[in-house]
Design a protein around this motif. Structure first.
Motif, PDB file in Angstrom:
ATOM      1  N   GLU A   8       0.845  -1.192   0.000  1.00  0.00           N
ATOM      2  CA  GLU A   8       0.000   0.000   0.000  1.00  0.00           C
ATOM      3  C   GLU A   8       0.883   1.246   0.000  1.00  0.00           C
ATOM      4  OE1 GLU A   8      -2.284  -0.463   3.539  1.00  0.00           O
ATOM      5  OE2 GLU A   8      -3.709  -1.848   2.607  1.00  0.00           O
ATOM      6  N   PRO A   9       0.301   2.417  -0.268  1.00  0.00           N
ATOM      7  CA  PRO A   9       1.089   3.656  -0.222  1.00  0.00           C
ATOM      8  C   PRO A   9       1.717   3.880   1.152  1.00  0.00           C
ATOM      9  CG  PRO A   9      -1.019   4.044  -1.287  1.00  0.00           C
ATOM     10  CD  PRO A   9      -1.088   2.666  -0.707  1.00  0.00           C
ATOM     11  N   ILE A  10       2.855   4.541   1.159  1.00  0.00           N
ATOM     12  CA  ILE A  10       3.596   4.851   2.380  1.00  0.00           C
ATOM     13  C   ILE A  10       3.791   6.360   2.461  1.00  0.00           C
ATOM     14  CG2 ILE A  10       5.931   4.762   3.374  1.00  0.00           C
ATOM     15  CD1 ILE A  10       6.090   1.864   2.658  1.00  0.00           C
ATOM     16  N   ALA A  11       3.689   6.912   3.664  1.00  0.00           N
ATOM     17  CA  ALA A  11       3.998   8.324   3.883  1.00  0.00           C
ATOM     18  C   ALA A  11       5.479   8.468   4.212  1.00  0.00           C
ATOM     19  CB  ALA A  11       3.165   8.888   5.023  1.00  0.00           C
ATOM     20  N   LEU A  12       6.096   9.501   3.659  1.00  0.00           N
ATOM     21  CA  LEU A  12       7.483   9.833   3.967  1.00  0.00           C
ATOM     22  C   LEU A  12       7.505  11.294   4.410  1.00  0.00           C
ATOM     23  CD1 LEU A  12      10.505   9.189   4.019  1.00  0.00           C
ATOM     24  CD2 LEU A  12      10.594   9.735   1.580  1.00  0.00           C
ATOM     25  N   VAL A  13       7.989  11.527   5.628  1.00  0.00           N
ATOM     26  CA  VAL A  13       7.940  12.866   6.220  1.00  0.00           C
ATOM     27  C   VAL A  13       9.348  13.386   6.426  1.00  0.00           C
ATOM     28  CG1 VAL A  13       7.130  14.255   8.162  1.00  0.00           C
ATOM     29  CG2 VAL A  13       5.769  12.294   7.367  1.00  0.00           C
ATOM     30  N   THR A  32       1.317   3.190   6.875  1.00  0.00           N
ATOM     31  CA  THR A  32       2.735   3.140   7.252  1.00  0.00           C
ATOM     32  C   THR A  32       3.365   4.502   7.041  1.00  0.00           C
ATOM     33  OG1 THR A  32       2.874   0.814   6.574  1.00  0.00           O
ATOM     34  CG2 THR A  32       4.953   2.001   6.809  1.00  0.00           C
ATOM     35  N   VAL A  33       4.141   4.959   8.032  1.00  0.00           N
ATOM     36  CA  VAL A  33       4.794   6.254   7.919  1.00  0.00           C
ATOM     37  C   VAL A  33       6.282   6.103   8.205  1.00  0.00           C
ATOM     38  CG1 VAL A  33       4.183   6.848  10.309  1.00  0.00           C
ATOM     39  CG2 VAL A  33       4.873   8.653   8.726  1.00  0.00           C
ATOM     40  N   VAL A  34       7.079   6.644   7.292  1.00  0.00           N
ATOM     41  CA  VAL A  34       8.539   6.639   7.415  1.00  0.00           C
ATOM     42  C   VAL A  34       8.992   8.084   7.577  1.00  0.00           C
ATOM     43  CG1 VAL A  34      10.718   6.104   6.238  1.00  0.00           C
ATOM     44  CG2 VAL A  34       8.753   4.553   6.018  1.00  0.00           C
ATOM     45  N   ALA A  35       9.953   8.300   8.460  1.00  0.00           N
ATOM     46  CA  ALA A  35      10.522   9.636   8.635  1.00  0.00           C
ATOM     47  C   ALA A  35      11.922   9.663   8.059  1.00  0.00           C
ATOM     48  CB  ALA A  35      10.557  10.017  10.111  1.00  0.00           C
ATOM     49  N   ALA A  36      12.223  10.748   7.354  1.00  0.00           N
ATOM     50  CA  ALA A  36      13.584  10.974   6.874  1.00  0.00           C
ATOM     51  C   ALA A  36      14.288  11.840   7.912  1.00  0.00           C
ATOM     52  CB  ALA A  36      13.581  11.656   5.516  1.00  0.00           C
ATOM     53  N   ASP A  37      15.133  11.216   8.719  1.00  0.00           N
ATOM     54  CA  ASP A  37      15.921  11.922   9.741  1.00  0.00           C
ATOM     55  C   ASP A  37      15.049  12.813  10.616  1.00  0.00           C
ATOM     56  OD1 ASP A  37      18.056  13.012  11.220  1.00  0.00           O
ATOM     57  OD2 ASP A  37      19.357  13.059   9.485  1.00  0.00           O
ATOM     58  N   GLY A  38      15.250  14.133  10.581  1.00  0.00           N
ATOM     59  CA  GLY A  38      14.521  15.051  11.444  1.00  0.00           C
ATOM     60  C   GLY A  38      13.033  15.081  11.212  1.00  0.00           C
ATOM     61  N   GLY A  39      12.548  14.440  10.158  1.00  0.00           N
ATOM     62  CA  GLY A  39      11.113  14.325   9.936  1.00  0.00           C
ATOM     63  C   GLY A  39      10.423  13.518  11.017  1.00  0.00           C
ATOM     64  N   ALA A  40      11.211  12.812  11.833  1.00  0.00           N
ATOM     65  CA  ALA A  40      10.613  12.075  12.953  1.00  0.00           C
ATOM     66  C   ALA A  40       9.952  13.022  13.949  1.00  0.00           C
ATOM     67  CB  ALA A  40      11.676  11.236  13.650  1.00  0.00           C
ATOM     68  N   ALA A  41      10.482  14.245  14.077  1.00  0.00           N
ATOM     69  CA  ALA A  41       9.965  15.195  15.069  1.00  0.00           C
ATOM     70  C   ALA A  41       8.491  15.536  14.843  1.00  0.00           C
ATOM     71  CB  ALA A  41      10.826  16.449  15.095  1.00  0.00           C
ATOM     72  N   PRO A  42       8.090  16.010  13.643  1.00  0.00           N
ATOM     73  CA  PRO A  42       6.673  16.316  13.456  1.00  0.00           C
ATOM     74  C   PRO A  42       5.776  15.082  13.560  1.00  0.00           C
ATOM     75  CG  PRO A  42       7.877  16.538  11.381  1.00  0.00           C
ATOM     76  CD  PRO A  42       8.884  16.407  12.462  1.00  0.00           C
ATOM     77  N   VAL A  43       6.284  13.921  13.154  1.00  0.00           N
ATOM     78  CA  VAL A  43       5.480  12.700  13.278  1.00  0.00           C
ATOM     79  C   VAL A  43       5.227  12.398  14.752  1.00  0.00           C
ATOM     80  CG1 VAL A  43       5.361  10.231  12.809  1.00  0.00           C
ATOM     81  CG2 VAL A  43       6.339  11.774  11.099  1.00  0.00           C
ATOM     82  N   LEU A  44       6.282  12.442  15.561  1.00  0.00           N
ATOM     83  CA  LEU A  44       6.133  12.189  16.999  1.00  0.00           C
ATOM     84  C   LEU A  44       5.268  13.251  17.664  1.00  0.00           C
ATOM     85  CD1 LEU A  44       9.797  11.084  17.659  1.00  0.00           C
ATOM     86  CD2 LEU A  44       7.778   9.656  18.077  1.00  0.00           C
ATOM     87  N   ASP A  45       5.432  14.494  17.260  1.00  0.00           N
ATOM     88  CA  ASP A  45       4.618  15.575  17.823  1.00  0.00           C
ATOM     89  C   ASP A  45       3.138  15.389  17.504  1.00  0.00           C
ATOM     90  OD1 ASP A  45       6.776  16.823  18.992  1.00  0.00           O
ATOM     91  OD2 ASP A  45       7.066  18.262  17.340  1.00  0.00           O
ATOM     92  N   SER A  46       2.842  14.676  16.410  1.00  0.00           N
ATOM     93  CA  SER A  46       1.450  14.417  16.044  1.00  0.00           C
ATOM     94  C   SER A  46       0.846  13.285  16.859  1.00  0.00           C
ATOM     95  CB  SER A  46       1.356  14.075  14.553  1.00  0.00           C
ATOM     96  OG  SER A  46       1.791  12.745  14.296  1.00  0.00           O
ATOM     97  N   GLY A  47       1.680  12.619  17.659  1.00  0.00           N
ATOM     98  CA  GLY A  47       1.204  11.513  18.482  1.00  0.00           C
ATOM     99  C   GLY A  47       1.416  10.139  17.875  1.00  0.00           C
ATOM    100  N   ARG A  48       2.129  10.096  16.775  1.00  0.00           N
ATOM    101  CA  ARG A  48       2.371   8.815  16.105  1.00  0.00           C
ATOM    102  C   ARG A  48       3.856   8.485  16.128  1.00  0.00           C
ATOM    103  NH1 ARG A  48      -0.562   7.083  10.496  1.00  0.00           N
ATOM    104  NH2 ARG A  48       0.448   5.064  10.170  1.00  0.00           N
ATOM    105  N   ALA A  87      16.057   7.763   2.238  1.00  0.00           N
ATOM    106  CA  ALA A  87      14.781   7.154   2.591  1.00  0.00           C
ATOM    107  C   ALA A  87      14.046   6.614   1.372  1.00  0.00           C
ATOM    108  CB  ALA A  87      13.918   8.168   3.327  1.00  0.00           C
ATOM    109  N   LEU A  88      13.975   7.414   0.299  1.00  0.00           N
ATOM    110  CA  LEU A  88      13.203   6.992  -0.870  1.00  0.00           C
ATOM    111  C   LEU A  88      13.768   5.722  -1.486  1.00  0.00           C
ATOM    112  CD1 LEU A  88      10.759   7.856  -2.564  1.00  0.00           C
ATOM    113  CD2 LEU A  88      12.337   9.089  -4.068  1.00  0.00           C
ATOM    114  N   ARG A  89      15.092   5.615  -1.555  1.00  0.00           N
ATOM    115  CA  ARG A  89      15.690   4.424  -2.157  1.00  0.00           C
ATOM    116  C   ARG A  89      15.550   3.198  -1.259  1.00  0.00           C
ATOM    117  NH1 ARG A  89      21.559   6.951  -0.974  1.00  0.00           N
ATOM    118  NH2 ARG A  89      22.264   5.557   0.680  1.00  0.00           N
ATOM    119  N   SER A  90      15.155   3.404  -0.003  1.00  0.00           N
ATOM    120  CA  SER A  90      15.029   2.308   0.961  1.00  0.00           C
ATOM    121  C   SER A  90      13.590   1.837   1.121  1.00  0.00           C
ATOM    122  CB  SER A  90      15.573   2.748   2.328  1.00  0.00           C
ATOM    123  OG  SER A  90      16.935   3.129   2.233  1.00  0.00           O
ATOM    124  N   ILE A  91      12.690   2.364   0.288  1.00  0.00           N
ATOM    125  CA  ILE A  91      11.267   2.020   0.359  1.00  0.00           C
ATOM    126  C   ILE A  91      10.864   1.241  -0.887  1.00  0.00           C
ATOM    127  CG2 ILE A  91       8.930   2.975   0.305  1.00  0.00           C
ATOM    128  CD1 ILE A  91       9.978   5.334   1.951  1.00  0.00           C
TER     129      ILE A  91
END
Length: 228
Positions: A8-13, A32-48, A87-91
């Motif tokens: 299925e589609p994946i989110a990359l933040v 499914t959501v993947v974070a590229a390095d510092g993109g983890a911050a907004p994902v975690l701040d969203s509660g996920r 990240a993109l090449r790893s998905i």
């Protein structure tokens, strides 16, 4: 080898500019959501909690890194590529929806668009402040409101055919230092057929679901991976 696989589609933040509703627009469309390095911050701040965090971790603050399970952290130390590229090449997925990669520094945006073209085998739609951006597949059909912009910009020499554009692209040769197709406009349903990779397409944000459906229809075709 891919780090994350999905049917299925994946989110990359990413850690760049994210509008107030951008994250929600992407996350409600994926499981499914993947974070590229510092993109983890907004994902975690969203509660996920991201399913994976990929990058060199030079912009991932320890207070966020500590909240991600160790088995979801994938550090790639080399400095020859951006975190978006890593990240993109790893998905491995039928489609990636990206947020947090457009806006902000121009050099960062250009590097992201460069990666969209180089990773031609991975369909990816990027959400910007006013538009969505994607690398044109072999064929795509979509509807936007007549008169709305359909901007085309080549990162490689590109040729193809179109239907439904005010200025058809048939018999044109697009090149980064030559003919470009910015500010073209839709007349009706638009179809693009490309002879090869290299052309980026920019549409209004409301077209996100239409473009998603086009990529997931199985009718767009897919460019082969470039030789490294």
């Amino acid at each position: 080898m891919p780090i994350v696989r999905s049917e299925e589609p994946i989110a990359l933040v990413g850690g760049g500019q994210i509008g107030p509703v951008d994250l929600d627009l992407v996350l409600i469309r994926v499981n499914t959501v993947v974070a590229a390095d510092g993109g983890a911050a907004p994902v975690l701040d969203s509660g996920r909690i991201p399913d994976a965090v990929i990058g060199d971790f030079d912009s991932l603050e320890s207070r966020y890194r500590e909240r991600v399970p160790v088995d979801r952290l994938f550090q790639i130390r080399e400095q020859d590529s951006t975190d978006f590229d890593k990240a993109l090449r790893s998905i491995d997925a039928p489609l990636v929806l990206g947020a947090g990669f457009l806006g902000g520094r121009l050099d960062h945006q250009l590097a992201v668009l460069n990666t969209l073209v180089r990773r031609q085998d991975q369909p990816c739609i990027l959400l910007g402040e006013r538009e969505v951006v994607f690398h044109a597949p072999p064929r795509i059909v979509f509807n936007v409101t007549p008169g709305d912009p359909v901007s085309l910009f080549p990162f490689l020499r590109a040729t193809g055919r179109s239907r439904g554009l005010e200025w058809p692209i048939d018999n044109l040769v697009f090149e980064p230092n030559g003919q470009v197709g910015t500010s073209n406009r839709a007349l009706a349903e638009v179809e693009l057929q490309m002879d090869g990779p290299g052309l980026l397409v920019m549409l209004p944000r409301y077209a996100l679901d239409q473009v998603m459906q086009a990529f997931l229809s199985g009718q767009t075709g897919r460019w082969p991976a470039r030789a490294e």
